[in-house]
Each structure stands twice: as C-alpha cells, then as structure tokens.
Write a protein that holds these residues in place. Sequence first.
Motif, PDB file in Angstrom:
ATOM      1  N   ASN A  86       0.864   4.210  -2.785  1.00 47.08           N
ATOM      2  CA  ASN A  86       0.553   5.573  -2.367  1.00 47.08           C
ATOM      3  C   ASN A  86       1.747   6.520  -2.443  1.00 47.08           C
ATOM      4  O   ASN A  86       1.587   7.725  -2.252  1.00 47.08           O
ATOM      5  N   THR A 122      -5.439  -5.770  -0.955  1.00 47.97           N
ATOM      6  CA  THR A 122      -4.748  -4.508  -0.656  1.00 47.97           C
ATOM      7  C   THR A 122      -4.830  -3.556  -1.836  1.00 47.97           C
ATOM      8  O   THR A 122      -5.160  -2.367  -1.673  1.00 47.97           O
ATOM      9  N   THR A 151      -6.771   0.037  -2.046  1.00 41.65           N
ATOM     10  CA  THR A 151      -5.858   1.179  -2.095  1.00 41.65           C
ATOM     11  C   THR A 151      -6.091   2.008  -3.351  1.00 41.65           C
ATOM     12  O   THR A 151      -6.104   3.232  -3.299  1.00 41.65           O
ATOM     13  N   ALA A 191       0.839  -1.204   0.000  1.00 44.60           N
ATOM     14  CA  ALA A 191       0.000   0.000   0.000  1.00 44.60           C
ATOM     15  C   ALA A 191       0.873   1.253   0.000  1.00 44.60           C
ATOM     16  O   ALA A 191       0.587   2.220  -0.719  1.00 44.60           O
ATOM     17  N   ASN A 198      -3.538   3.112   4.601  1.00 46.16           N
ATOM     18  CA  ASN A 198      -3.910   4.110   3.594  1.00 46.16           C
ATOM     19  C   ASN A 198      -4.132   5.472   4.235  1.00 46.16           C
ATOM     20  O   ASN A 198      -3.741   6.507   3.682  1.00 46.16           O
TER      21      ASN A 198
END
Length: 143
Positions: free
Chosen positions: A48, A94, A98, A44, A133
């Motif tokens: 991100n 995930t 995400t 994640a 997240n």
Amino acid sequence: MSDTQPVRFEQHLPDLIKNFMEIARVLDSHDLDRTVKHLVVTRASQINGCVNCLKMHLREAREHGETQDRLDRLVVWDHVSDFSEREKAALAWTEALTVLDRKTDYGPLRARLRQHFSDAQIAALTATIGLINFANRLQVSNH
C-alpha cells in the motif's frame, strides 16, 4: 487551511480512531502468532506504500525478534526459503486481500491456510489484514 491539506481524521472522527484502537486490541487478544501478524501487516504496508505504517511495523517486528534478513526479503517472500509454509500461506492471503483482483480464486488460498491455521485463526488473520489495509489507506490519504 489550504484545499490541499490532509483531513485530520483524529479531529473530525475521534470515535473512529478510538474504535480502531479497540478493534486492534481485540484482535491482539486472539490466537494469531505474533510473527505472522508482523509479517502480514508489514507486507500489506509495503504493498500500500504506507511509509508511516511500514516504519512502525518494521520497528515492532525487530523489537519482537524478527531478523533484518527476513524483513529485507519480505518483498520477495514467495521466491526465497526464509519463510515457513505457514507464513507463506498467510502472506499469500495478505496479498490477495490487499491487491484485490476479481479473477482471484480465494478457495485454494483458504485451503492452503487451513493446512496451517484454524478457522478462528483465519478469521483473526483476515480481520488483521482488513484493519491494516484500512489504516494504510487513511495514512496514505495524508501523503
């Protein structure tokens, strides 16, 4: 302070950070395999683009015995044989949670998870993904 400086969450919302840490502690007490947890929080954080989180999670994963080879290939987990079907199910979940896509059909992903995890473990996994997240987004806002 200039208008472009990051907002200091720990200064303005100290109870948020305290409660975040408590939620993380509670999740750690649930029956979620540590290896799976390291893989999903790292994946994640990769997605991100959270440099600080990624650095921390890679270090923690290595400290708990994860190999550098697997960590190097985590970004292509679905194209290599390094990860178990259990880990792949968690990583697929995930990525779905995400990178939100209205077209995602979560049913087959949950069915895949249930082949390897109990509902309690899926709940802990889902909350872990949500929490990372959240943390990633706070950190990225400070870049």
